[in-house]
Design a protein around this motif. Structure first.
Motif, PDB file in Angstrom:
ATOM      1  N   SER A  41       0.827  -1.202   0.000  1.00 60.07           N
ATOM      2  CA  SER A  41       0.000   0.000   0.000  1.00 60.07           C
ATOM      3  C   SER A  41       0.858   1.248   0.000  1.00 60.07           C
ATOM      4  O   SER A  41       2.077   1.199   0.115  1.00 60.07           O
ATOM      5  CB  SER A  41      -0.907  -0.013   1.240  1.00 60.07           C
ATOM      6  OG  SER A  41      -0.107  -0.027   2.409  1.00 60.07           O
ATOM      7  N   TYR A  77       1.023   5.001   1.963  1.00 60.23           N
ATOM      8  CA  TYR A  77       0.532   5.788   3.091  1.00 60.23           C
ATOM      9  C   TYR A  77       0.347   7.238   2.666  1.00 60.23           C
ATOM     10  O   TYR A  77       1.173   7.790   1.923  1.00 60.23           O
ATOM     11  CB  TYR A  77       1.512   5.724   4.257  1.00 60.23           C
ATOM     12  CG  TYR A  77       1.527   4.397   4.976  1.00 60.23           C
ATOM     13  CD1 TYR A  77       0.768   4.195   6.121  1.00 60.23           C
ATOM     14  CD2 TYR A  77       2.293   3.344   4.507  1.00 60.23           C
ATOM     15  CE1 TYR A  77       0.789   2.982   6.790  1.00 60.23           C
ATOM     16  CE2 TYR A  77       2.320   2.121   5.165  1.00 60.23           C
ATOM     17  CZ  TYR A  77       1.563   1.948   6.303  1.00 60.23           C
ATOM     18  OH  TYR A  77       1.584   0.747   6.970  1.00 60.23           O
ATOM     19  N   SER A  78      -0.728   7.842   3.134  1.00 61.13           N
ATOM     20  CA  SER A  78      -0.948   9.258   2.855  1.00 61.13           C
ATOM     21  C   SER A  78      -0.022  10.103   3.714  1.00 61.13           C
ATOM     22  O   SER A  78       0.489   9.645   4.744  1.00 61.13           O
ATOM     23  CB  SER A  78      -2.403   9.638   3.119  1.00 61.13           C
ATOM     24  OG  SER A  78      -2.678   9.578   4.508  1.00 61.13           O
ATOM     25  N   VAL A  79       0.168  11.360   3.312  1.00 59.81           N
ATOM     26  CA  VAL A  79       1.013  12.264   4.071  1.00 59.81           C
ATOM     27  C   VAL A  79       0.453  12.469   5.484  1.00 59.81           C
ATOM     28  O   VAL A  79       1.192  12.508   6.461  1.00 59.81           O
ATOM     29  CB  VAL A  79       1.146  13.621   3.347  1.00 59.81           C
ATOM     30  CG1 VAL A  79       1.886  14.621   4.223  1.00 59.81           C
ATOM     31  CG2 VAL A  79       1.871  13.451   2.021  1.00 59.81           C
ATOM     32  N   SER A  80      -0.875  12.577   5.574  1.00 59.29           N
ATOM     33  CA  SER A  80      -1.494  12.801   6.886  1.00 59.29           C
ATOM     34  C   SER A  80      -1.270  11.608   7.807  1.00 59.29           C
ATOM     35  O   SER A  80      -1.064  11.776   9.021  1.00 59.29           O
ATOM     36  CB  SER A  80      -2.991  13.081   6.732  1.00 59.29           C
ATOM     37  OG  SER A  80      -3.648  11.979   6.142  1.00 59.29           O
ATOM     38  N   GLU A  81      -1.292  10.384   7.246  1.00 61.88           N
ATOM     39  CA  GLU A  81      -1.042   9.201   8.068  1.00 61.88           C
ATOM     40  C   GLU A  81       0.396   9.183   8.578  1.00 61.88           C
ATOM     41  O   GLU A  81       0.658   8.873   9.745  1.00 61.88           O
ATOM     42  CB  GLU A  81      -1.317   7.930   7.257  1.00 61.88           C
ATOM     43  CG  GLU A  81      -2.784   7.671   6.978  1.00 61.88           C
ATOM     44  CD  GLU A  81      -2.984   6.456   6.094  1.00 61.88           C
ATOM     45  OE1 GLU A  81      -3.760   5.568   6.494  1.00 61.88           O
ATOM     46  OE2 GLU A  81      -2.349   6.382   5.021  1.00 61.88           O
ATOM     47  N   ARG A 108       8.852  16.755   0.842  1.00 66.27           N
ATOM     48  CA  ARG A 108       8.818  15.334   0.497  1.00 66.27           C
ATOM     49  C   ARG A 108      10.043  14.599   1.052  1.00 66.27           C
ATOM     50  O   ARG A 108       9.988  13.410   1.343  1.00 66.27           O
ATOM     51  CB  ARG A 108       8.746  15.142  -1.020  1.00 66.27           C
ATOM     52  CG  ARG A 108       9.980  15.578  -1.774  1.00 66.27           C
ATOM     53  CD  ARG A 108       9.805  15.375  -3.265  1.00 66.27           C
ATOM     54  NE  ARG A 108      11.015  15.730  -4.005  1.00 66.27           N
ATOM     55  CZ  ARG A 108      11.108  15.684  -5.324  1.00 66.27           C
ATOM     56  NH1 ARG A 108      10.057  15.312  -6.038  1.00 66.27           N
ATOM     57  NH2 ARG A 108      12.237  16.005  -5.923  1.00 66.27           N
ATOM     58  N   ASP A 146       6.548   1.239   1.422  1.00 63.75           N
ATOM     59  CA  ASP A 146       5.367   1.219   0.556  1.00 63.75           C
ATOM     60  C   ASP A 146       5.803   1.356  -0.896  1.00 63.75           C
ATOM     61  O   ASP A 146       6.988   1.293  -1.232  1.00 63.75           O
ATOM     62  CB  ASP A 146       4.362   2.299   0.965  1.00 63.75           C
ATOM     63  CG  ASP A 146       4.936   3.705   0.870  1.00 63.75           C
ATOM     64  OD1 ASP A 146       6.031   3.878   0.296  1.00 63.75           O
ATOM     65  OD2 ASP A 146       4.287   4.642   1.374  1.00 63.75           O
ATOM     66  N   TRP A 193       5.633   3.932  -2.835  1.00 63.49           N
ATOM     67  CA  TRP A 193       6.119   5.249  -3.272  1.00 63.49           C
ATOM     68  C   TRP A 193       7.547   5.419  -2.808  1.00 63.49           C
ATOM     69  O   TRP A 193       7.841   5.433  -1.618  1.00 63.49           O
ATOM     70  CB  TRP A 193       5.237   6.350  -2.679  1.00 63.49           C
ATOM     71  CG  TRP A 193       5.598   7.725  -3.176  1.00 63.49           C
ATOM     72  CD1 TRP A 193       5.453   8.202  -4.433  1.00 63.49           C
ATOM     73  CD2 TRP A 193       6.158   8.789  -2.404  1.00 63.49           C
ATOM     74  NE1 TRP A 193       5.891   9.489  -4.521  1.00 63.49           N
ATOM     75  CE2 TRP A 193       6.338   9.897  -3.289  1.00 63.49           C
ATOM     76  CE3 TRP A 193       6.541   8.941  -1.081  1.00 63.49           C
ATOM     77  CZ2 TRP A 193       6.861  11.110  -2.882  1.00 63.49           C
ATOM     78  CZ3 TRP A 193       7.065  10.156  -0.669  1.00 63.49           C
ATOM     79  CH2 TRP A 193       7.225  11.229  -1.568  1.00 63.49           C
TER      80      TRP A 193
END
Length: 384
Positions: free
Chosen positions: A2, A4-8, A92, A106, A108
């Motif tokens: 998966s 992960y989002s930045v907020s996570e 980033r 992940d 990315w």
């Protein structure tokens, strides 16, 4: 796999604020209840605590700088702190650094975090240092002004003999022959309530607050009022005791003990008794006239007092005279104050009054004295 989002990622790394703050801001320190990590700014090389990181609750990981922060360096979260302190180029890169610290793998993969050129990191560090120095100068000027105003207030008072301040202490069953020389009285001292909506002049007992080197840094005020039935007592407000000036690390000298020497020349075998309140300090002087006694004003401040080492070596002895307070916060403050003084090499012991005496509740040493005197009065009355 998966992504992960930045907020996570931000949420996960913010939960590590306690560890990251101490790693990246090693010159900082905890606040009194360990919910914040206080520091001087991104440069982390000043003495002030104009900035802090939240370590608990919904804002865990968020930090704020109320000093001379540069644009973009006045607030943020752990991602921002990683970027600024590690010299990372872009947000980033901070995200990738956070992922590595969290062990996140992940789909990315932007590559290794890119750092700014060494000369740019050095330039920014120099600018942060200059800002910290300017802020320190401003803070020092504010401390000096506060100390000057505090000393002026104390000098404007008169000795307490024959004043409402003496009547107040006598009403607490404290003997008149043991008044500390640091006490003064002034019939008009401004009192301001907590929200600033009310200001008025009332009588007050004044006490000088010193550092161990003898510098007068603050003045303690006990606001007073007269009651037709009970006489002079503390002003009937939530906080009848306040301090003008920066008291942290300072104390009110109650008694020099049998040696009569300045603090810096006090021998190692002369224990120093430290109480929270002035009244408790006077009680200790009545009971133990040979010992050196100081009042720290607050439980947390006991740990902030830096005592000079004994002139001829040895381990200085500190006896903390505690109030009987079962509040967990007070217990935590006491434990941290003990730990701080032990870390400075002091031999620390504690004494505490009983919970009750002859059926009367006891909170502190002054209550214990009053309870004992009341029991004596009862015995005399019974004998009669």
């Amino acid at each position: 796999m998966s992504v992960y989002s930045v907020s996570e990622i931000a949420d996960k790394i913010n939960r590590q604020a306690r560890e990251i703050a101490q790693e990246l801001l090693p010159n900082g320190s905890y606040n009194h209840n360990r919910t914040r990590w206080q520091f001087s700014g991104i440069s982390d090389n000043g003495k002030s605590t104009s900035a802090y990181v939240e370590l608990t609750g919904e804002k865990c990981g968020k930090w704020f700088d109320f000093g001379n922060a540069a644009p973009g360096e006045d607030k943020g979260d752990m991602l921002d702190l990683l970027r600024l302190k590690l010299g990372l180029v872009a947000p980033r890169d901070a995200i990738e650094e956070a992922k590595q610290r969290l062990g996140i793998v992940d789909d990315w993969k932007p590559g290794r975090p890119a750092q700014l050129p060494p000369e740019e990191i050095a330039r920014r560090a120099a600018e942060a240092q200059a800002r910290a120095e300017r802020h320190e100068a401003t803070q020092e000027a504010a401390r000096a002004k506060a100390a000057k105003n505090a000393k002026r207030l104390w000098l404007s008072g008169v000795p307490i003999a024959g004043t409402p301040a003496e009547a107040y202490l006598l009403g607490r069953s404290l003997r008149a022959d043991v008044w500390p020389g640091c006490l003064q009285f002034r019939d008009q001292v401004q009192y301001q309530n907590e929200d600033g909506s009310e200001k008025r002049d009332v009588p007050a007992m004044l006490a000088a607050v010193y550092l161990a080197d003898g510098t007068h840094v603050a003045t303690h005020r006990t606001y007073l009022q007269q009651d037709t039935s009970t006489g002079w007592g503390k002003l009937a407000v939530p906080k009848p005791k306040k301090v003008l000036g920066k008291m942290w690390g300072g104390f009110i000298p109650i008694h020099k003990g049998s040696s009569g020497k300045p603090m810096s020349k006090a021998p190692a075998d002369e224990p120093i008794y430290v109480t929270e309140g002035i009244e408790d300090g006077i009680v200790v002087r009545m009971m133990l006239p040979s010992v050196r006694i100081i009042s720290a004003i607050s439980l947390g401040n006991i740990g902030a007092i830096v005592l000079p080492p004994p002139p001829n070596g040895g381990r200085r002895k500190l006896v903390i005279v505690c109030d009987r307070d079962v509040n967990p916060k007070a217990q935590d403050q006491l434990e941290r104050s003990i730990a701080k003084q032990q870390a400075r090499g002091l031999d620390v012991k504690t004494v505490m009054p009983p919970e009750h005496f002859e059926g009367l509740p006891v909170k502190d040493m002054n209550d214990w004295l009053c309870a004992w005197l009341e029991s004596q009065r009862r015995q005399r009355k019974g004998a009669a």
